[in-house]
Design a protein around this motif. Structure first.
Motif, PDB file in Angstrom:
ATOM      1  N   ALA A   1       0.798  -1.291  -0.173  1.00 34.42           N
ATOM      2  CA  ALA A   1       0.007  -0.019  -0.035  1.00 34.42           C
ATOM      3  C   ALA A   1       0.848   1.219  -0.139  1.00 34.42           C
ATOM      4  O   ALA A   1       0.428   2.247  -0.853  1.00 34.42           O
ATOM      5  N   MET A   2       1.775   1.387   1.020  1.00 34.96           N
ATOM      6  CA  MET A   2       2.892   2.448   1.077  1.00 34.96           C
ATOM      7  C   MET A   2       3.420   2.571  -0.414  1.00 34.96           C
ATOM      8  O   MET A   2       3.396   3.816  -0.886  1.00 34.96           O
ATOM      9  N   ASN A   3       4.142   1.718  -0.814  1.00 37.28           N
ATOM     10  CA  ASN A   3       4.578   1.968  -2.125  1.00 37.28           C
ATOM     11  C   ASN A   3       3.666   2.214  -3.279  1.00 37.28           C
ATOM     12  O   ASN A   3       4.144   3.341  -4.086  1.00 37.28           O
ATOM     13  N   LEU A   4       2.510   1.558  -3.505  1.00 37.62           N
ATOM     14  CA  LEU A   4       1.498   1.901  -4.623  1.00 37.62           C
ATOM     15  C   LEU A   4       0.951   3.478  -4.320  1.00 37.62           C
ATOM     16  O   LEU A   4       1.224   4.218  -5.310  1.00 37.62           O
ATOM     17  N   TRP A   5       0.795   3.665  -3.023  1.00 39.96           N
ATOM     18  CA  TRP A   5       0.134   5.234  -2.872  1.00 39.96           C
ATOM     19  C   TRP A   5       1.251   6.275  -3.004  1.00 39.96           C
ATOM     20  O   TRP A   5       0.940   7.218  -3.590  1.00 39.96           O
ATOM     21  N   THR A   6       2.271   5.830  -2.653  1.00 40.95           N
ATOM     22  CA  THR A   6       3.267   6.869  -2.779  1.00 40.95           C
ATOM     23  C   THR A   6       3.694   7.196  -4.226  1.00 40.95           C
ATOM     24  O   THR A   6       3.729   8.385  -4.628  1.00 40.95           O
ATOM     25  N   ALA A   7       3.644   6.189  -5.092  1.00 42.09           N
ATOM     26  CA  ALA A   7       4.122   6.324  -6.393  1.00 42.09           C
ATOM     27  C   ALA A   7       2.787   6.920  -6.967  1.00 42.09           C
ATOM     28  O   ALA A   7       2.823   7.911  -7.974  1.00 42.09           O
ATOM     29  N   ILE A   8       1.374   6.854  -6.591  1.00 40.99           N
ATOM     30  CA  ILE A   8       0.215   7.429  -7.032  1.00 40.99           C
ATOM     31  C   ILE A   8       0.065   8.837  -6.782  1.00 40.99           C
ATOM     32  O   ILE A   8      -0.255   9.606  -7.642  1.00 40.99           O
ATOM     33  N   ILE A   9       0.599   9.010  -5.603  1.00 41.86           N
ATOM     34  CA  ILE A   9       0.574  10.472  -5.239  1.00 41.86           C
ATOM     35  C   ILE A   9       1.554  11.309  -5.791  1.00 41.86           C
ATOM     36  O   ILE A   9       1.441  12.210  -6.501  1.00 41.86           O
ATOM     37  N   GLU A  10       2.926  10.860  -6.139  1.00 42.49           N
ATOM     38  CA  GLU A  10       3.832  11.507  -6.623  1.00 42.49           C
ATOM     39  C   GLU A  10       3.291  11.887  -8.146  1.00 42.49           C
ATOM     40  O   GLU A  10       3.745  13.065  -8.696  1.00 42.49           O
ATOM     41  N   TRP A  11       2.854  10.519  -8.766  1.00 41.36           N
ATOM     42  CA  TRP A  11       2.381  10.988 -10.303  1.00 41.36           C
ATOM     43  C   TRP A  11       1.274  12.054 -10.098  1.00 41.36           C
ATOM     44  O   TRP A  11       1.323  12.916 -11.136  1.00 41.36           O
ATOM     45  N   SER A  12       0.360  11.974  -9.513  1.00 46.07           N
ATOM     46  CA  SER A  12      -0.604  12.889  -9.311  1.00 46.07           C
ATOM     47  C   SER A  12      -0.414  14.484  -9.134  1.00 46.07           C
ATOM     48  O   SER A  12      -0.594  15.460  -9.822  1.00 46.07           O
ATOM     49  N   ILE A  13       0.653  14.606  -8.331  1.00 45.62           N
ATOM     50  CA  ILE A  13       1.094  15.929  -8.050  1.00 45.62           C
ATOM     51  C   ILE A  13       2.002  16.445  -9.261  1.00 45.62           C
ATOM     52  O   ILE A  13       1.618  17.563  -9.455  1.00 45.62           O
ATOM     53  N   SER A  14       2.697  15.598  -9.764  1.00 46.41           N
ATOM     54  CA  SER A  14       3.315  15.850 -11.088  1.00 46.41           C
ATOM     55  C   SER A  14       2.409  16.001 -12.339  1.00 46.41           C
ATOM     56  O   SER A  14       2.630  17.344 -12.865  1.00 46.41           O
ATOM     57  N   TYR A  15       1.232  15.191 -12.354  1.00 50.95           N
ATOM     58  CA  TYR A  15       0.428  15.533 -13.378  1.00 50.95           C
ATOM     59  C   TYR A  15      -0.544  17.071 -13.092  1.00 50.95           C
ATOM     60  O   TYR A  15      -0.674  17.731 -14.027  1.00 50.95           O
ATOM     61  N   GLU A  16      -0.920  17.402 -11.805  1.00 49.72           N
ATOM     62  CA  GLU A  16      -1.483  18.505 -11.371  1.00 49.72           C
ATOM     63  C   GLU A  16      -0.630  19.783 -11.968  1.00 49.72           C
ATOM     64  O   GLU A  16      -1.059  20.475 -12.399  1.00 49.72           O
ATOM     65  N   GLU A  17       0.430  19.453 -11.534  1.00 47.52           N
ATOM     66  CA  GLU A  17       1.465  20.440 -12.029  1.00 47.52           C
ATOM     67  C   GLU A  17       1.634  20.877 -13.330  1.00 47.52           C
ATOM     68  O   GLU A  17       1.474  21.948 -13.654  1.00 47.52           O
ATOM     69  N   ARG A  18       1.563  19.676 -14.121  1.00 47.37           N
ATOM     70  CA  ARG A  18       1.560  19.939 -15.508  1.00 47.37           C
ATOM     71  C   ARG A  18       0.305  20.534 -15.988  1.00 47.37           C
ATOM     72  O   ARG A  18       0.343  21.683 -16.863  1.00 47.37           O
ATOM     73  N   LEU A  19      -0.740  20.282 -15.527  1.00 44.90           N
ATOM     74  CA  LEU A  19      -2.147  20.724 -16.046  1.00 44.90           C
ATOM     75  C   LEU A  19      -2.260  22.144 -15.514  1.00 44.90           C
ATOM     76  O   LEU A  19      -2.791  23.072 -16.258  1.00 44.90           O
ATOM     77  N   MET A  20      -1.761  22.474 -14.283  1.00 48.04           N
ATOM     78  CA  MET A  20      -1.789  23.982 -13.882  1.00 48.04           C
ATOM     79  C   MET A  20      -0.820  24.888 -14.824  1.00 48.04           C
ATOM     80  O   MET A  20      -0.917  26.001 -14.775  1.00 48.04           O
ATOM     81  N   GLY A  21       0.350  24.474 -15.017  1.00 45.76           N
ATOM     82  CA  GLY A  21       1.251  25.153 -15.880  1.00 45.76           C
ATOM     83  C   GLY A  21       1.646  26.096 -14.897  1.00 45.76           C
ATOM     84  O   GLY A  21       1.902  26.167 -13.918  1.00 45.76           O
ATOM     85  N   ASP A  22       1.435  27.420 -15.769  1.00 42.64           N
ATOM     86  CA  ASP A  22       2.238  28.537 -14.940  1.00 42.64           C
ATOM     87  C   ASP A  22       1.101  29.112 -14.007  1.00 42.64           C
ATOM     88  O   ASP A  22       1.381  30.285 -13.322  1.00 42.64           O
ATOM     89  N   ARG A  23      -0.135  28.715 -13.984  1.00 41.32           N
ATOM     90  CA  ARG A  23      -1.047  28.838 -12.886  1.00 41.32           C
ATOM     91  C   ARG A  23      -0.958  28.344 -11.561  1.00 41.32           C
ATOM     92  O   ARG A  23      -1.444  28.747 -10.438  1.00 41.32           O
ATOM     93  N   ALA A  24       0.170  27.452 -11.520  1.00 40.37           N
ATOM     94  CA  ALA A  24       0.266  26.653 -10.472  1.00 40.37           C
ATOM     95  C   ALA A  24       0.794  27.487  -9.105  1.00 40.37           C
ATOM     96  O   ALA A  24       1.937  28.203  -9.319  1.00 40.37           O
ATOM     97  N   PRO A  25       0.207  27.706  -8.076  1.00 40.81           N
ATOM     98  CA  PRO A  25       0.705  28.331  -6.896  1.00 40.81           C
ATOM     99  C   PRO A  25       1.908  27.636  -6.357  1.00 40.81           C
ATOM    100  O   PRO A  25       2.109  26.363  -6.656  1.00 40.81           O
ATOM    101  N   LYS A  26       3.032  28.395  -5.941  1.00 43.42           N
ATOM    102  CA  LYS A  26       4.080  27.735  -5.590  1.00 43.42           C
ATOM    103  C   LYS A  26       3.771  27.146  -3.887  1.00 43.42           C
ATOM    104  O   LYS A  26       3.280  27.834  -3.205  1.00 43.42           O
ATOM    105  N   GLY A  27       4.213  26.130  -3.674  1.00 36.44           N
ATOM    106  CA  GLY A  27       4.074  25.434  -2.400  1.00 36.44           C
ATOM    107  C   GLY A  27       5.307  25.553  -1.557  1.00 36.44           C
ATOM    108  O   GLY A  27       6.284  26.050  -1.778  1.00 36.44           O
ATOM    109  N   GLU A  28       5.391  24.636  -0.583  1.00 34.55           N
ATOM    110  CA  GLU A  28       6.296  24.697   0.409  1.00 34.55           C
ATOM    111  C   GLU A  28       7.585  24.104  -0.126  1.00 34.55           C
ATOM    112  O   GLU A  28       7.730  23.185  -0.808  1.00 34.55           O
TER     113      GLU A  28
END
Length: 110
Positions: free
Chosen positions: A83-110
């Motif tokens: 579960a930890m391995n799968l969801w870590t991969a899913i979460i990391e992919w999701s964050i990267s995908y969100e960043e690509r979709l938001m492009g230059d509209r993406a707010p900067k995080g921590e």
């Protein structure tokens, strides 16, 4: 004792293996459908987050998701390591995908 009676029924074992494979294939199809639904929610988040000033990566949310999923894994008897391995991969992919979709509209995080 009859030797033939002591040996496993090869035909029955082959039938069982075929059934196992059919079930795994059906489960894989269900998993793909569920992951596609999850991806659509990531796409929705990528539309909403910029207006709210929320970056793609929100560490507290990542921790919350992992904790919830690991609890569910324990309840369901799924390996916590899997579960930890799968969801870590899913979460990391999701964050990267969100960043690509938001492009230059993406707010900067921590």
């Amino acid at each position: 004792m009859n030797k033939a009676a002591a040996e496993p029924n090869i035909d029955a074992m082959r039938d069982e293996m075929s059934e196992v494979r059919r079930i795994i294939d059906a489960l894989d199809d269900e998993l793909v459908a569920l992951l596609a639904k999850r991806q659509r929610q990531i796409e929705r988040a990528a539309k909403v987050k910029p207006a709210l000033g929320i970056p793609a990566r929100v560490p507290d949310r990542v921790d919350e998701v992992l904790a919830r999923v690991l609890g569910a894994a324990r309840r369901e008897g799924l390996s916590v390591e899997v579960a930890m391995n799968l969801w870590t991969a899913i979460i990391e992919w999701s964050i990267s995908y969100e960043e690509r979709l938001m492009g230059d509209r993406a707010p900067k995080g921590e």
